[in-house]
Design an enzyme around this catalytic site. Structure first.
Site, mmCIF file in Angstrom:
data_model
loop_
_atom_site.group_PDB
_atom_site.id
_atom_site.type_symbol
_atom_site.label_atom_id
_atom_site.label_comp_id
_atom_site.label_asym_id
_atom_site.label_seq_id
_atom_site.Cartn_x
_atom_site.Cartn_y
_atom_site.Cartn_z
ATOM 1 N N ARG A 221 1.932 3.081 -12.312
ATOM 2 C CA ARG A 221 1.807 1.827 -13.059
ATOM 3 C C ARG A 221 0.437 1.759 -13.707
ATOM 4 N NH1 ARG A 221 5.953 -2.064 -10.841
ATOM 5 N NH2 ARG A 221 7.605 -0.546 -10.466
ATOM 6 N N GLU A 223 -1.370 -0.481 -14.613
ATOM 7 C CA GLU A 223 -1.874 -1.858 -14.547
ATOM 8 C C GLU A 223 -3.387 -1.816 -14.527
ATOM 9 O OE1 GLU A 223 0.195 -2.624 -10.975
ATOM 10 O OE2 GLU A 223 1.951 -3.465 -11.965
ATOM 11 N N ARG A 229 -4.364 -5.329 -3.769
ATOM 12 C CA ARG A 229 -2.936 -5.131 -3.531
ATOM 13 C C ARG A 229 -2.279 -4.200 -4.546
ATOM 14 N NH1 ARG A 229 -4.200 -9.808 -4.418
ATOM 15 N NH2 ARG A 229 -2.899 -9.886 -6.227
ATOM 16 N N HIS A 230 -3.042 -3.768 -5.538
ATOM 17 C CA HIS A 230 -2.457 -2.908 -6.577
ATOM 18 C C HIS A 230 -3.142 -1.550 -6.621
ATOM 19 C CE1 HIS A 230 -1.372 -6.913 -8.167
ATOM 20 N NE2 HIS A 230 -0.299 -6.292 -8.614
ATOM 21 N N GLU A 362 3.857 -9.707 -1.916
ATOM 22 C CA GLU A 362 5.212 -9.280 -2.299
ATOM 23 C C GLU A 362 5.379 -7.828 -1.866
ATOM 24 O OE1 GLU A 362 6.089 -9.151 -6.631
ATOM 25 O OE2 GLU A 362 7.109 -7.309 -6.027
ATOM 26 N N ARG A 413 2.453 -1.401 0.659
ATOM 27 C CA ARG A 413 2.444 -2.834 1.002
ATOM 28 C C ARG A 413 3.187 -3.085 2.308
ATOM 29 N NH1 ARG A 413 2.849 -6.400 -4.477
ATOM 30 N NH2 ARG A 413 1.098 -5.449 -5.566
HETATM 31 P P1 AMO Z 1 8.685 -3.968 -8.762
HETATM 32 O O1 AMO Z 1 8.029 -3.687 -10.050
HETATM 33 O O2 AMO Z 1 8.579 -5.371 -8.230
HETATM 34 O O3 AMO Z 1 10.246 -3.679 -8.842
HETATM 35 O O4 AMO Z 1 8.164 -2.959 -7.661
HETATM 36 C C1 AMO Z 1 8.751 -2.922 -6.375
HETATM 37 C C2 AMO Z 1 7.689 -2.949 -5.299
HETATM 38 O O5 AMO Z 1 6.803 -1.847 -5.468
HETATM 39 C C3 AMO Z 1 5.494 -2.219 -5.087
HETATM 40 N N1 AMO Z 1 4.569 -2.064 -6.217
HETATM 41 C C4 AMO Z 1 3.252 -1.867 -6.101
HETATM 42 N N2 AMO Z 1 2.457 -1.742 -5.015
HETATM 43 C C5 AMO Z 1 1.157 -1.557 -5.229
HETATM 44 N N3 AMO Z 1 0.579 -1.435 -6.448
HETATM 45 C C6 AMO Z 1 1.323 -1.557 -7.562
HETATM 46 N N4 AMO Z 1 0.753 -1.423 -8.747
HETATM 47 C C7 AMO Z 1 2.735 -1.778 -7.418
HETATM 48 N N5 AMO Z 1 3.760 -1.922 -8.268
HETATM 49 C C8 AMO Z 1 4.861 -2.100 -7.521
HETATM 50 C C9 AMO Z 1 5.569 -3.672 -4.630
HETATM 51 C C10 AMO Z 1 6.788 -4.181 -5.334
HETATM 52 O O6 AMO Z 1 7.376 -5.263 -4.656
HETATM 53 N N6 AMO Z 1 12.815 -1.539 -10.253
HETATM 54 C C11 AMO Z 1 12.328 -2.616 -9.402
HETATM 55 C C12 AMO Z 1 12.919 -2.539 -8.028
HETATM 56 C C13 AMO Z 1 14.390 -2.851 -7.975
HETATM 57 O O7 AMO Z 1 14.812 -3.875 -8.546
HETATM 58 O O8 AMO Z 1 15.116 -2.048 -7.349
HETATM 59 C C14 AMO Z 1 10.807 -2.547 -9.355
HETATM 60 O O9 AMO Z 1 10.194 -1.547 -9.625
HETATM 61 O O10 AMO Z 1 5.736 -3.681 -3.221
#
Ligand code: AMO
Length: 439
Positions: A221, A223, A229-230, A362, A413
């Site tokens: 990602r 981001e 948390r990311h 989350e 997480r």
């Molecule tokens: P989403 O984008 O909410 O959903 O990602 C799912 C879970 O992945 C983790 N996560 C992360 N943890 C840490 N850093 C990040 N940058 C990060 N991005 C995501 C989180 C999050 O809840 N396709 C959907 C899933 C689905 O619907 O099956 C998806 O990717 O714990």
């Protein structure tokens, strides 16, 4: 001193050296955790993956040359010690080893950039720079032993419930979760991206007739934010199930969480103790909060949040103060969820999407998916995306796609909820964030 292994074979790990071996000869190997030289007696603490053994060398009982060699060992060097086990209530495990020979297999440079005995505490950046040393700390390696067990139990749970493990590509042509979060790469003469979710592939597997699949793999990602948390690369535990609704896969998710936590509690007792964690097994069913109620609850705490907005950090925090443990948020606005999420049939502004939260964090998102071709195309357009870029994905919906649902759990997480750590970097061996690409 020699440095080759030759015929040397380790006979015991540190934790296996216990009072039952009293009087027996052992050959132990590991790092020199500490050396205490009291003049007439030297204590060497030898550390391996599973713990520490004390080597006790009184000058009167061992050869002079060996005594001098022990005195010269440098901290964190790799040593092999042969000796006899002797009961000693004050030593770790209640035993010590009286050495008969010593081999230094690899000498460590001094001074150390980081102190694995943690007498000198280091900041997270210093720790991550010398991560191999940081990971030698029992309290740090325990996080990864727990993570290993957690992932093992997730696999066991999914396998027991009929899920097939799949591996989908991480080099991809288009976005799934949103265009701004993609890392572009050069793929020969074209642009491609690092996969931000196996979403489109795991859904395609439903059309392929695999019925129930899971994948445990990295997601990327782009981001920008720098939070606790990311990260820009994490491990996602993804599942997808045919002929199931969002309610059905929420049930699977909560069962998986509970089974995994129970398994960690059972098999990682020593690591939980090192980290001073008294792990509670959550009760199912987890609470389910409707998004509309969440808005009211958060507003009542003085945190502004409009209907149709995603949870802000302030809103998550306010919620975390009101909610204990794990809980679901359901009934999310269709508007803010990705195109593949199915809208509620009676109230189309609301969707069949859910999030699994732990206090203010989350840990998973999931949903029942839109499996009807025409509606899906409309949804893609309504998000300002071009259905042509999803041609291959869409084709899978045109020739017999079962209704389906699934979720993705962020492994780090999830690990944070078990270990109580509040910085996600602690749960990744070599984290990737906005500033860090090495080691
Ligand atoms: P989403 O984008 O909410 O959903 O990602 C799912 C879970 O992945 C983790 N996560 C992360 N943890 C840490 N850093 C990040 N940058 C990060 N991005 C995501 C989180 C999050 O809840 N396709 C959907 C899933 C689905 O619907 O099956 C998806 O990717 O714990």
């Amino acid at each position: 001193m020699i440095s080759s292994l030759g015929d040397l074979r380790r006979t015991h790990y540190s934790k296996e050296v216990n009072p039952d071996l009293n009087g027996e000869e052992v050959l132990i190997m590991g790092w020199t955790h500490e050396i205490r030289d009291l003049g007439g007696i030297i204590f060497v603490l030898l550390r391996d993956r599973d713990g520490i053994v004390q080597v006790t060398a009184p000058s009167k009982k061992i050869e002079k040359e060996l005594f001098e060699d022990l005195r010269k060992i440098k901290k964190e060097s790799i040593i092999a010690v042969r000796g006899n086990v002797q009961e000693s209530p004050k030593a770790p495990n209640g035993v010590e080893v009286l050495p008969t020979s010593l081999i230094v297999l690899n000498e460590s440079k001094q001074p150390l950039p980081l102190d694995p005995t943690e007498k000198v505490r280091a900041e997270i950046d210093t720790r991550l720079d010398s991560r191999f040393l940081d990971l030698r700390k029992p309290a740090v390696s325990s996080i990864f032993k727990i993570k290993s067990r957690m992932l093992h139990s997730v696999r066991v749970f999914l396998e027991e419930n009929g899920y097939l493990e799949v591996n989908t590509p991480k080099l991809v042509a288009s976005a799934t979760e949103g265009g701004t979060e993609l890392f572009p790469i050069t793929y020969f003469e074209r642009e491609a991206f690092l996969g931000q979710s196996p979403q489109l592939y795991k859904q395609t597997m439903m059309s392929a007739g695999f019925d129930k699949v899971y994948e445990i793999a990295p997601i990327f990602r782009a981001e920008e934010h720098d939070t606790l948390r990311h990260l820009n690369e994490v491990i996602s535990i993804d599942m997808e199930s045919s002929f199931m609704s969002h309610e059905d896969v929420m049930d699977v998710l909560e069962k998986m969480v509970v089974q995994s936590i129970s398994d960690v509690k059972k098999h990682c007792a020593a690591d939980l103790e090192v980290l001073d964690i008294d792990l509670e097994i959550p009760e199912i069913p987890f609470k389910r909060l409707d998004y509309d109620d969440v808005i009211d609850m958060v507003n009542a705490q003085g945190v502004p949040l409009e209907h149709g907005e995603d949870l802000s950090r302030a809103a998550e925090k306010a919620l975390g103060e009101m909610m204990e443990g794990y809980y679901f948020i359901t009934g999310w606005p269709t508007e803010i969820k990705p195109f593949y999420v199915m809208a509620d049939e009676e109230t189309p502004e609301k969707s069949y999407a859910f999030d699994l939260m732990y206090k203010d964090l989350e840990i998973s998102s999931g949903a029942m998916r839109e499996h009807r071709y025409d509606i899906l195309v409309e949804k893609i357009k309504s998000k300002g995306l071009n259905p042509e870029s999803f041609e291959r994905y869409l084709a899978a919906f045109d020739y017999g796609m079962p209704p389906h649902a699934g979720w993705g759990v962020g492994a780090e997480r999830f690990n944070m909820t078990i270990t109580g750590l509040n910085n996600i970097r602690e749960t990744v061996l070599f984290p990737r964030d906005r500033r860090r690409l090495t080691p």
